[in-house]
Design a protein around this motif. Structure first.
Motif, PDB file in Angstrom:
ATOM      1  N   ILE A   1       0.858  -1.177   0.000  1.00 44.66           N
ATOM      2  CA  ILE A   1       0.000   0.000   0.000  1.00 44.66           C
ATOM      3  C   ILE A   1       0.892   1.224   0.000  1.00 44.66           C
ATOM      4  CG2 ILE A   1      -1.730   1.276   1.294  1.00 44.66           C
ATOM      5  CD1 ILE A   1      -2.597  -1.419   2.487  1.00 44.66           C
ATOM      6  N   SER A   2       0.631   2.138  -0.916  1.00 41.12           N
ATOM      7  CA  SER A   2       1.410   3.364  -1.011  1.00 41.12           C
ATOM      8  C   SER A   2       0.652   4.508  -0.357  1.00 41.12           C
ATOM      9  CB  SER A   2       1.665   3.716  -2.481  1.00 41.12           C
ATOM     10  OG  SER A   2       2.362   2.689  -3.112  1.00 41.12           O
ATOM     11  N   ALA A   3       1.387   5.485   0.113  1.00 40.69           N
ATOM     12  CA  ALA A   3       0.768   6.681   0.671  1.00 40.69           C
ATOM     13  C   ALA A   3       0.243   7.549  -0.465  1.00 40.69           C
ATOM     14  CB  ALA A   3       1.795   7.450   1.500  1.00 40.69           C
ATOM     15  N   PRO A   4      -0.762   8.361  -0.201  1.00 42.81           N
ATOM     16  CA  PRO A   4      -1.284   9.241  -1.248  1.00 42.81           C
ATOM     17  C   PRO A   4      -0.260  10.310  -1.613  1.00 42.81           C
ATOM     18  CG  PRO A   4      -2.334   9.722   0.844  1.00 42.81           C
ATOM     19  CD  PRO A   4      -1.484   8.506   1.050  1.00 42.81           C
ATOM     20  N   PHE A   5      -0.393  10.860  -2.813  1.00 45.49           N
ATOM     21  CA  PHE A   5       0.483  11.941  -3.231  1.00 45.49           C
ATOM     22  C   PHE A   5       0.212  13.187  -2.397  1.00 45.49           C
ATOM     23  CE2 PHE A   5       0.401   9.448  -7.182  1.00 45.49           C
ATOM     24  CZ  PHE A   5       1.759   9.368  -7.409  1.00 45.49           C
ATOM     25  N   ALA A   6       1.247  13.967  -2.164  1.00 40.20           N
ATOM     26  CA  ALA A   6       1.083  15.236  -1.454  1.00 40.20           C
ATOM     27  C   ALA A   6       0.413  16.238  -2.377  1.00 40.20           C
ATOM     28  CB  ALA A   6       2.440  15.764  -1.009  1.00 40.20           C
ATOM     29  N   THR A   7      -0.478  17.031  -1.812  1.00 37.69           N
ATOM     30  CA  THR A   7      -1.100  18.096  -2.594  1.00 37.69           C
ATOM     31  C   THR A   7      -0.292  19.370  -2.406  1.00 37.69           C
ATOM     32  OG1 THR A   7      -2.527  18.780  -0.774  1.00 37.69           O
ATOM     33  CG2 THR A   7      -3.385  17.085  -2.279  1.00 37.69           C
ATOM     34  N   LEU A   8      -0.495  20.322  -3.284  1.00 39.31           N
ATOM     35  CA  LEU A   8       0.194  21.605  -3.162  1.00 39.31           C
ATOM     36  C   LEU A   8      -0.211  22.281  -1.850  1.00 39.31           C
ATOM     37  CD1 LEU A   8       2.140  23.550  -4.506  1.00 39.31           C
ATOM     38  CD2 LEU A   8       0.205  24.557  -5.711  1.00 39.31           C
ATOM     39  N   GLU A   9      -1.474  22.168  -1.499  1.00 41.37           N
ATOM     40  CA  GLU A   9      -1.965  22.754  -0.246  1.00 41.37           C
ATOM     41  C   GLU A   9      -1.243  22.153   0.956  1.00 41.37           C
ATOM     42  OE1 GLU A   9      -6.111  23.340   2.265  1.00 41.37           O
ATOM     43  OE2 GLU A   9      -6.080  22.038   0.515  1.00 41.37           O
ATOM     44  N   SER A  10      -1.103  20.818   0.988  1.00 41.62           N
ATOM     45  CA  SER A  10      -0.420  20.196   2.127  1.00 41.62           C
ATOM     46  C   SER A  10       1.059  20.561   2.154  1.00 41.62           C
ATOM     47  CB  SER A  10      -0.602  18.679   2.107  1.00 41.62           C
ATOM     48  OG  SER A  10       0.068  18.098   1.013  1.00 41.62           O
ATOM     49  N   ALA A  11       1.658  20.738   0.982  1.00 40.42           N
ATOM     50  CA  ALA A  11       3.065  21.147   0.928  1.00 40.42           C
ATOM     51  C   ALA A  11       3.247  22.528   1.542  1.00 40.42           C
ATOM     52  CB  ALA A  11       3.573  21.141  -0.506  1.00 40.42           C
ATOM     53  N   PHE A  12       2.346  23.445   1.222  1.00 39.86           N
ATOM     54  CA  PHE A  12       2.439  24.797   1.793  1.00 39.86           C
ATOM     55  C   PHE A  12       2.213  24.783   3.301  1.00 39.86           C
ATOM     56  CE2 PHE A  12       1.350  26.618  -2.527  1.00 39.86           C
ATOM     57  CZ  PHE A  12       2.608  27.176  -2.713  1.00 39.86           C
ATOM     58  N   LYS A  13       1.349  23.920   3.781  1.00 34.90           N
ATOM     59  CA  LYS A  13       1.056  23.867   5.217  1.00 34.90           C
ATOM     60  C   LYS A  13       2.145  23.155   6.011  1.00 34.90           C
ATOM     61  CE  LYS A  13      -3.958  24.058   4.928  1.00 34.90           C
ATOM     62  NZ  LYS A  13      -5.214  23.325   5.171  1.00 34.90           N
ATOM     63  N   ASP A  14       2.773  22.146   5.413  1.00 37.36           N
ATOM     64  CA  ASP A  14       3.695  21.287   6.155  1.00 37.36           C
ATOM     65  C   ASP A  14       5.145  21.756   6.187  1.00 37.36           C
ATOM     66  OD1 ASP A  14       1.543  19.674   6.672  1.00 37.36           O
ATOM     67  OD2 ASP A  14       2.023  18.212   5.113  1.00 37.36           O
TER      68      ASP A  14
ATOM     69  N   THR B   1      11.612  27.939   4.581  1.00 31.97           N
ATOM     70  CA  THR B   1      12.068  27.092   3.466  1.00 31.97           C
ATOM     71  C   THR B   1      11.712  27.741   2.146  1.00 31.97           C
ATOM     72  OG1 THR B   1      11.692  25.114   4.793  1.00 31.97           O
ATOM     73  CG2 THR B   1      11.883  24.810   2.421  1.00 31.97           C
ATOM     74  N   GLY B   2      12.690  27.862   1.280  1.00 31.43           N
ATOM     75  CA  GLY B   2      12.428  28.420  -0.047  1.00 31.43           C
ATOM     76  C   GLY B   2      12.332  27.312  -1.075  1.00 31.43           C
ATOM     77  N   PHE B   3      11.465  27.498  -2.061  1.00 27.60           N
ATOM     78  CA  PHE B   3      11.350  26.531  -3.139  1.00 27.60           C
ATOM     79  C   PHE B   3      10.752  27.205  -4.364  1.00 27.60           C
ATOM     80  CE2 PHE B   3       7.565  26.239  -0.577  1.00 27.60           C
ATOM     81  CZ  PHE B   3       6.522  26.173  -1.477  1.00 27.60           C
ATOM     82  N   ASN B   4      10.964  26.595  -5.499  1.00 29.82           N
ATOM     83  CA  ASN B   4      10.433  27.110  -6.765  1.00 29.82           C
ATOM     84  C   ASN B   4       9.357  26.167  -7.261  1.00 29.82           C
ATOM     85  OD1 ASN B   4      12.274  29.241  -6.917  1.00 29.82           O
ATOM     86  ND2 ASN B   4      13.823  27.897  -7.779  1.00 29.82           N
ATOM     87  N   ILE B   5       8.306  26.754  -7.829  1.00 32.16           N
ATOM     88  CA  ILE B   5       7.234  25.966  -8.420  1.00 32.16           C
ATOM     89  C   ILE B   5       7.142  26.349  -9.889  1.00 32.16           C
ATOM     90  CG2 ILE B   5       4.771  25.476  -8.447  1.00 32.16           C
ATOM     91  CD1 ILE B   5       4.692  26.142  -5.503  1.00 32.16           C
ATOM     92  N   GLU B   6       7.173  25.357 -10.748  1.00 30.41           N
ATOM     93  CA  GLU B   6       7.044  25.613 -12.191  1.00 30.41           C
ATOM     94  C   GLU B   6       5.754  24.953 -12.670  1.00 30.41           C
ATOM     95  OE1 GLU B   6       9.258  24.290 -16.265  1.00 30.41           O
ATOM     96  OE2 GLU B   6      10.492  24.700 -14.506  1.00 30.41           O
ATOM     97  N   LEU B   7       4.901  25.740 -13.275  1.00 31.58           N
ATOM     98  CA  LEU B   7       3.642  25.236 -13.822  1.00 31.58           C
ATOM     99  C   LEU B   7       3.681  25.343 -15.330  1.00 31.58           C
ATOM    100  CD1 LEU B   7       1.143  26.971 -11.392  1.00 31.58           C
ATOM    101  CD2 LEU B   7       1.966  24.636 -11.281  1.00 31.58           C
ATOM    102  N   SER B   8       3.194  24.341 -16.011  1.00 31.90           N
ATOM    103  CA  SER B   8       3.122  24.404 -17.465  1.00 31.90           C
ATOM    104  C   SER B   8       1.798  23.857 -17.927  1.00 31.90           C
ATOM    105  CB  SER B   8       4.270  23.630 -18.096  1.00 31.90           C
ATOM    106  OG  SER B   8       4.198  22.271 -17.727  1.00 31.90           O
ATOM    107  N   MET B   9       1.363  24.327 -19.056  1.00 30.63           N
ATOM    108  CA  MET B   9       0.071  23.860 -19.590  1.00 30.63           C
ATOM    109  C   MET B   9       0.264  23.365 -20.993  1.00 30.63           C
ATOM    110  SD  MET B   9      -2.351  26.835 -18.303  1.00 30.63           S
ATOM    111  CE  MET B   9      -3.674  26.339 -17.298  1.00 30.63           C
TER     112      MET B   9
END
Length: 64
Positions: free
Chosen positions: A38-51, A56-64
């Motif tokens: 059994i695998s754990a669920p993927f982290a959501t962007l919301e949970s990443a921001f909360k946790d 901590t600095g990080f970069n987010i790249e979005l593409s469409m």
């Protein structure tokens, strides 16, 4: 060929071959085997921001 084609012999053969892998020998199971772990669920962007810590600095790249 799918490893999960409904043939129990194929599943048993696959499970037997996995027993010789390094991961199986270390942990007693092979993590990417279907139906055996059994695998754990993927982290959501919301949970990443909360946790993550505030400083901590990080970069987010979005593409469409």
């Amino acid at each position: 060929m799918s490893l999960h084609d409904g043939d129990d012999t194929t599943q048993a053969d696959f499970a037997e071959r996995m027993k010789h892998t390094r991961a199986y020998k270390l942990h007693g199971f092979k993590g990417n085997s279907r139906g055996t772990s059994i695998s754990a669920p993927f982290a959501t962007l919301e949970s990443a921001f909360k946790d993550i810590p505030v400083g901590t600095g990080f970069n987010i790249e979005l593409s469409m």
